[in-house]
Write an enzyme that holds these catalytic residues in place. Sequence first.
Site, PDB file in Angstrom:
ATOM      1  N   ASP A  80      10.128 -22.750   3.611  1.00  0.00           N
ATOM      2  CA  ASP A  80      11.133 -22.045   4.642  1.00  0.00           C
ATOM      3  C   ASP A  80      13.004 -21.906   4.475  1.00  0.00           C
ATOM      4  O   ASP A  80      13.451 -23.053   4.924  1.00  0.00           O
ATOM      5  CB  ASP A  80      11.405 -22.472   5.914  1.00  0.00           C
ATOM      6  CG  ASP A  80      12.127 -22.315   6.852  1.00  0.00           C
ATOM      7  OD1 ASP A  80      12.541 -21.534   6.416  1.00  0.00           O
ATOM      8  OD2 ASP A  80      12.446 -22.767   8.652  1.00  0.00           O
ATOM      9  N   ASP A 103      13.602 -32.093  -5.006  1.00  0.00           N
ATOM     10  CA  ASP A 103      12.934 -30.489  -5.210  1.00  0.00           C
ATOM     11  C   ASP A 103      12.344 -29.970  -4.359  1.00  0.00           C
ATOM     12  O   ASP A 103      10.684 -30.229  -4.805  1.00  0.00           O
ATOM     13  CB  ASP A 103      13.128 -30.414  -6.566  1.00  0.00           C
ATOM     14  CG  ASP A 103      13.335 -28.694  -7.317  1.00  0.00           C
ATOM     15  OD1 ASP A 103      14.669 -27.694  -6.658  1.00  0.00           O
ATOM     16  OD2 ASP A 103      12.200 -28.401  -7.045  1.00  0.00           O
TER      17      ASP A 103
END
Length: 276
Positions: free
Chosen positions: A160, A139
């Site tokens: 991003d 994650d």
Amino acid sequence: MNYRHSFHAGNSADVVKHSLLIALVKALQQKPGALTLIDTHAGRGLYDLDGAEAQRTGESIEGVRRAFADPNPLLDDYRAAVQAVNVGPEPHFYPGSPRVLAQLLRSQDFLILNEKRPEEAHTLRRVMRDTSAAVHERDAYELWLAMLPTRTARGVVVVDPPYEQLDERARITATLAAAYRKWAHGVTVVWYPLKDRAAHGRWKEQLKKLRIPKMLEVEHWLYDGDQPDIYNGAGLFIVNPPYAFMQALPSLLEALRAMLAPEGHRGEITADWLSV
């Protein structure tokens, strides 16, 4: 907004993002101390501009292909980064941030990449196998915090995401707050797409409440007025940008604005401190 890298590779947002990322890392490398570079949402690392996904949008025509046709020397570092993954004068492949960052590494620097989606992570490992990069499959927000403070005194975290989840901005805001408490002197870069000014303004108000003293916002609006329901541009939040980067930024932003402005529009790129 769903912003999958493969459909938008080499577009105007990539040109701005990677031009500024290169300038930022090079500014930090004016000092000899080692850097740790971390990309939390790395994607697959390399994109085929002639492939079905990129061809479906055709966005590289108004992005990287414009950059290759523009003679402005301020764009030379960006063009060199793209040229490094191509043969011949025209770009057929586009380097994602992992490949761009890998090109910038000095012998003392480290690169840590993360991509949660298994199929993308598999491709990323193959694309990066000729580099020293470490690739994780976790994650992104968990990894962001787990890697701080960095193993070196200085570092850059690049965030991003594709903005597929409705709570993406909320997770960025919460994680940035926690990251700043752990690593107040570090450089963090958060990329985001721009769809409408009102929604973006609400997010900025939330970020202001974090009271991070040195957070720069670079906004690139392609059109002279909002175009409803479409992508209107992109931007970066940069925490703790170095002085050398700030000195070079105005001229680089003007070169990017002029090169990327759509026909009939002047476009706008601004850089302002985000303050309460």
